[in-house]
Write an enzyme that holds these catalytic residues in place. Structure first.
Site, mmCIF file in Angstrom:
data_model
loop_
_atom_site.group_PDB
_atom_site.id
_atom_site.type_symbol
_atom_site.label_atom_id
_atom_site.label_comp_id
_atom_site.label_asym_id
_atom_site.label_seq_id
_atom_site.Cartn_x
_atom_site.Cartn_y
_atom_site.Cartn_z
ATOM 1 N N ASP A 182 3.132 -4.528 7.943
ATOM 2 C CA ASP A 182 1.916 -3.752 7.791
ATOM 3 C C ASP A 182 0.766 -4.750 7.882
ATOM 4 O O ASP A 182 0.479 -5.481 6.934
ATOM 5 C CB ASP A 182 1.929 -3.032 6.439
ATOM 6 C CG ASP A 182 0.609 -2.330 6.156
ATOM 7 O OD1 ASP A 182 -0.301 -2.402 7.015
ATOM 8 O OD2 ASP A 182 0.487 -1.721 5.073
ATOM 9 N N LYS B 259 -10.658 -0.577 9.901
ATOM 10 C CA LYS B 259 -10.843 -1.783 9.085
ATOM 11 C C LYS B 259 -11.215 -2.992 9.933
ATOM 12 O O LYS B 259 -11.372 -4.091 9.431
ATOM 13 C CB LYS B 259 -9.546 -2.097 8.318
ATOM 14 C CG LYS B 259 -9.184 -1.054 7.275
ATOM 15 C CD LYS B 259 -7.989 -1.526 6.469
ATOM 16 C CE LYS B 259 -7.239 -0.381 5.827
ATOM 17 N NZ LYS B 259 -7.926 0.183 4.665
ATOM 18 N N GLN C 197 -4.406 -5.347 6.981
ATOM 19 C CA GLN C 197 -5.415 -6.246 6.401
ATOM 20 C C GLN C 197 -5.364 -7.639 7.015
ATOM 21 O O GLN C 197 -6.128 -8.509 6.591
ATOM 22 C CB GLN C 197 -5.220 -6.353 4.880
ATOM 23 C CG GLN C 197 -5.397 -5.049 4.121
ATOM 24 C CD GLN C 197 -6.848 -4.650 3.961
ATOM 25 O OE1 GLN C 197 -7.771 -5.402 4.271
ATOM 26 N NE2 GLN C 197 -7.074 -3.434 3.474
ATOM 27 N N HIS D 31 0.871 -1.180 0.000
ATOM 28 C CA HIS D 31 0.000 0.000 0.000
ATOM 29 C C HIS D 31 0.910 1.232 0.000
ATOM 30 O O HIS D 31 2.023 1.180 0.534
ATOM 31 C CB HIS D 31 -0.820 -0.056 1.289
ATOM 32 C CG HIS D 31 -1.895 0.975 1.421
ATOM 33 N ND1 HIS D 31 -1.634 2.274 1.794
ATOM 34 C CD2 HIS D 31 -3.238 0.902 1.258
ATOM 35 C CE1 HIS D 31 -2.773 2.946 1.862
ATOM 36 N NE2 HIS D 31 -3.759 2.138 1.536
ATOM 37 N N CYS E 138 -4.750 2.412 -3.698
ATOM 38 C CA CYS E 138 -3.515 2.902 -3.055
ATOM 39 C C CYS E 138 -2.362 1.928 -3.241
ATOM 40 O O CYS E 138 -1.506 1.799 -2.355
ATOM 41 C CB CYS E 138 -3.717 3.177 -1.570
ATOM 42 S SG CYS E 138 -4.991 4.365 -1.216
HETATM 43 C C1 LIG Z 1 -2.357 -2.860 3.542
HETATM 44 C C2 LIG Z 1 -2.719 -1.480 4.018
HETATM 45 N N1 LIG Z 1 -1.784 -0.729 4.591
HETATM 46 C C3 LIG Z 1 -2.057 0.498 5.062
HETATM 47 C C4 LIG Z 1 -3.310 1.037 4.949
HETATM 48 C C5 LIG Z 1 -3.519 2.423 5.463
HETATM 49 O O1 LIG Z 1 -4.453 2.481 6.462
HETATM 50 P P1 LIG Z 1 -4.879 3.922 7.007
HETATM 51 O O2 LIG Z 1 -5.410 4.649 5.810
HETATM 52 O O3 LIG Z 1 -5.924 3.661 8.003
HETATM 53 O O4 LIG Z 1 -3.662 4.562 7.528
HETATM 54 C C6 LIG Z 1 -4.312 0.287 4.319
HETATM 55 C C7 LIG Z 1 -5.670 0.805 4.127
HETATM 56 O O5 LIG Z 1 -5.999 1.736 3.491
HETATM 57 C C8 LIG Z 1 -4.000 -0.999 3.851
HETATM 58 O O6 LIG Z 1 -4.932 -1.740 3.240
#
Ligand SMILES: Cc1ncc(COP(=O)(O)O)c(C=O)c1O
Lengths: 421, 143
Positions: free
Chosen positions: A207, A233, A210, A130, A379
């Site tokens: 990270d 999430k 998910q 991401h 993203c």
């Molecule tokens: C794999 C992953 N990493 C990071 C994020 C970032 O999360 P946030 O926007 O809540 O910081 C997301 C979701 O958008 C994600 O799916």
């Protein structure tokens, strides 16, 4: 007993009807999940009866708010198997947690060798990240002159570990990898990468945005150094995220943001800092959001993360089968439910073989059937570039989804193919 | 079905049978525009002579709205004067940015009035405008 009908009753929005009598079919939980009454009520009750600032308010409400906020930390620590509650740092989201760690590196205040970064040093990520796990490391590389390197992704959507020993080497300072991909659904196997990182003395971050919402995750068992995840999430509110880190590392890291609550003593020309976790929680935190996240993990614990995972596995197998029967649909990601979660991305053509743009797919699914999916690059633009496509349509499943909803999606996609036939 | 208000028959027709597609010579200016949020892109050329638009040619990829909008643009602009066509662009832009509250001037817009429904979907407005903004840019550069 896991009963999806009962679970659905906890989520008021799931029984919502959209205009034109369309029942809502919510297949966008990978983007953000819906919230159960247990979370909504906990937050409302706190705001209505207990709210005050935390830490610094010396009265009954201050004590109640502080207790509720710190109880949430205990709940979350237990939820992810953290050895110590102090290792749970509240952030605003996963992005902030990732940035917090990235900014600890190459910071002249950091005296610990492990956080020193300069030209010649290397940072390793992957092509399936991401943007939140790409850009902070690009910025670190730009600040310090270090080199950013990455694992490639195979055609099946798995991490290509073929050049693991070359990519992760004596120059590597940190490896930061997604635990479960938000596009491919792939669950990455951590241990081979971690073993190599340990061998060369590099740190490792996951990270887990998910993975924590969808399966049991135990940070002690994973044995990595840092884990980031995000409240919205995992049936919690937005505005709250978590960084877990090993105590010893968090103590060695410089503070991230400066301000109230993160200090021990302040003089005009210098400060000393509060112990963790408060060292990393400058200013008034998202109090009610943290309490809401506490309620969310309590809710998920009550249902059982093993059952959540099993339900999603059944749904994923069903969805891969049902969508796999649609002619001219191509999955981007593993085609079997092995080491894979319920995030299902695909491209679609009409029956004459012309591409149907994901925007058109998503719009017709929404407008005609009330089906919410995500369209675009989610993203993860570099991953889409890797597959040579500008965008995909993504259905992402959660504990409250049903096979009926997947059938609705399949019907919807046939209809899309007719509209753009 | 709400979709029908956005995917007008005319839009789908243009999407399936785009008019004037393909990059042609001669041309006075060529521009390349992208929509970073969705990756839609267009390369567009104009040939202008004494204030008259002789050709608008284009190649691009994207959703039905962006592709159909380029096709309608080609039909409306080719053969008209630069001034007239920029008037249509302005009216189209006003319609698209009107959040569905703007009454379209059909006399000015012709077939482009079919896009009125798109204005209600903020995420799609940029798709409709992509080729039209590229055209405006190309005309300026051709001068
Ligand atoms: C794999 C992953 N990493 C990071 C994020 C970032 O999360 P946030 O926007 O809540 O910081 C997301 C979701 O958008 C994600 O799916």
């Amino acid at each position: 007993m896991f009963d999806v009908d009962l679970i659905r009753k906890d989520f008021p929005v799931l029984s919502r009807e959209l205009s034109g009598g369309r029942p809502l079919v919510y297949l966008d939980s990978g983007n953000s999940s819906q919230k159960p009454l247990q979370v909504i009520d906990t937050m409302r009750d706190h705001l209505a009866h207990h709210y005050s600032n935390v830490g610094r308010a010396h009265h009954t409400l201050g004590a109640e708010s502080t207790a509720a906020y710190e109880d949430a930390r205990d709940l979350i620590a237990a939820f992810v198997g953290a050895p110590s509650r102090d290792e749970i740092i509240f952030t605003k989201n996963a992005s902030e947690a990732l940035n917090l760690v990235a900014y600890a590196f190459g910071n002249p205040i950091a005296t610990d060798e492990r956080f020193r970064v300069g030209p010649g040093d290397e940072i390793v990520i992957s092509e399936m990240e991401h943007h939140s796990n790409i850009v902070p490391w690009q910025l670190l590389a730009q600040r310090t002159g270090a080199t950013l390197r990455w694992f490639k992704v195979t055609d099946e959507g798995r991490l290509d570990l073929g050049d693991l020993d070359d990519l992760v080497n004596e120059r590597t300072k940190i490896v930061s990898i997604v635990h479960q991909s938000n596009v491919l659904g792939t669950i990455n196997s951590v241990s081979p990468i971690l073993a190599r990182a340990r061998e060369v003395g590099a740190l490792m971050m996951l990270d887990a945005s998910q993975s924590v919402p969808h399966m049991p995750v135990d940070v002690t068992e994973l044995d990595v150094d840092f884990v980031a995840f995000t409240g919205h999430k995992m049936v919690g509110p937005s505005g709250i995220g978590v960084l877990w880190g090993r105590r010893e590392l968090l103590e060695a890291m410089p503070p991230f943001l400066g301000g109230g609550e993160m200090i021990e003593a302040v003089w005009m020309d210098r400060s000393t800092y509060a112990p963790i976790p408060h060292k990393f929680e400058a200013g008034t935190p998202p109090i009610v959001e943290a309490i809401g996240l506490g309620a969310a993990v309590k809710y998920l614990t009550g249902i059982g993360m093993d059952d959540v995972k099993a339900h999603e596995k059944t749904l994923t197998e069903y969805a891969l089968g049902a969508l796999g029967e649609i002619p001219a649909l191509t999955f981007i990601g593993p085609r079997t439910a092995i080491s894979r979660g319920g995030t299902i991305s695909f491209t679609l053509k009409n029956l004459s073989g012309d591409d149907i743009h994901p925007h058109d797919v998503g719009q017709v699914l929404d407008d005609a059937f009330g089906i919410a999916v995500r369209v675009g690059h989610h993203c993860a633009r570099p991953l889409h570039l890797r597959f040579g496509i500008p965008a995909t349509t993504r259905a992402s499943l959660y504990l409250y989804n049903t096979t009926d909803e997947i059938d609705a999606l399949a019907r919807g996609l046939h209809h899309v193919q007719k509209v753009f036939g | 079905m709400i979709a029908e208000s956005m995917y007008q028959e005319l839009i789908l027709e243009h999407y399936k049978h785009p008019q004037g597609r393909g990059l042609r010579d001669p041309f006075d200016a060529e521009v390349h525009h992208v929509n970073p949020t969705c990756g839609d892109e267009i390369t567009l050329r104009v040939k202008v002579d004494e204030g008259k638009v002789l050709d608008v040619s284009y190649e691009g990829q994207g959703c039905s709205i962006s592709q159909a909008a380029a096709s309608v643009l080609h039909e409306l602009a080719t053969g008209s004067t630069v001034e007239e066509s920029l008037g249509v662009v302005d009216e189209f832009t006003r319609l698209m940015q009107g959040r569905g509250q703007v009454e379209a001037d059909e006399d000015v817009l012709g077939d482009a009035v079919a896009f009125a429904g798109v204005a209600k979907y903020p995420a799609r407005v940029k798709c409709a405008l992509l080729s039209w903004m590229a055209y405006k840019d190309a005309v300026v550069r051709s001068a």
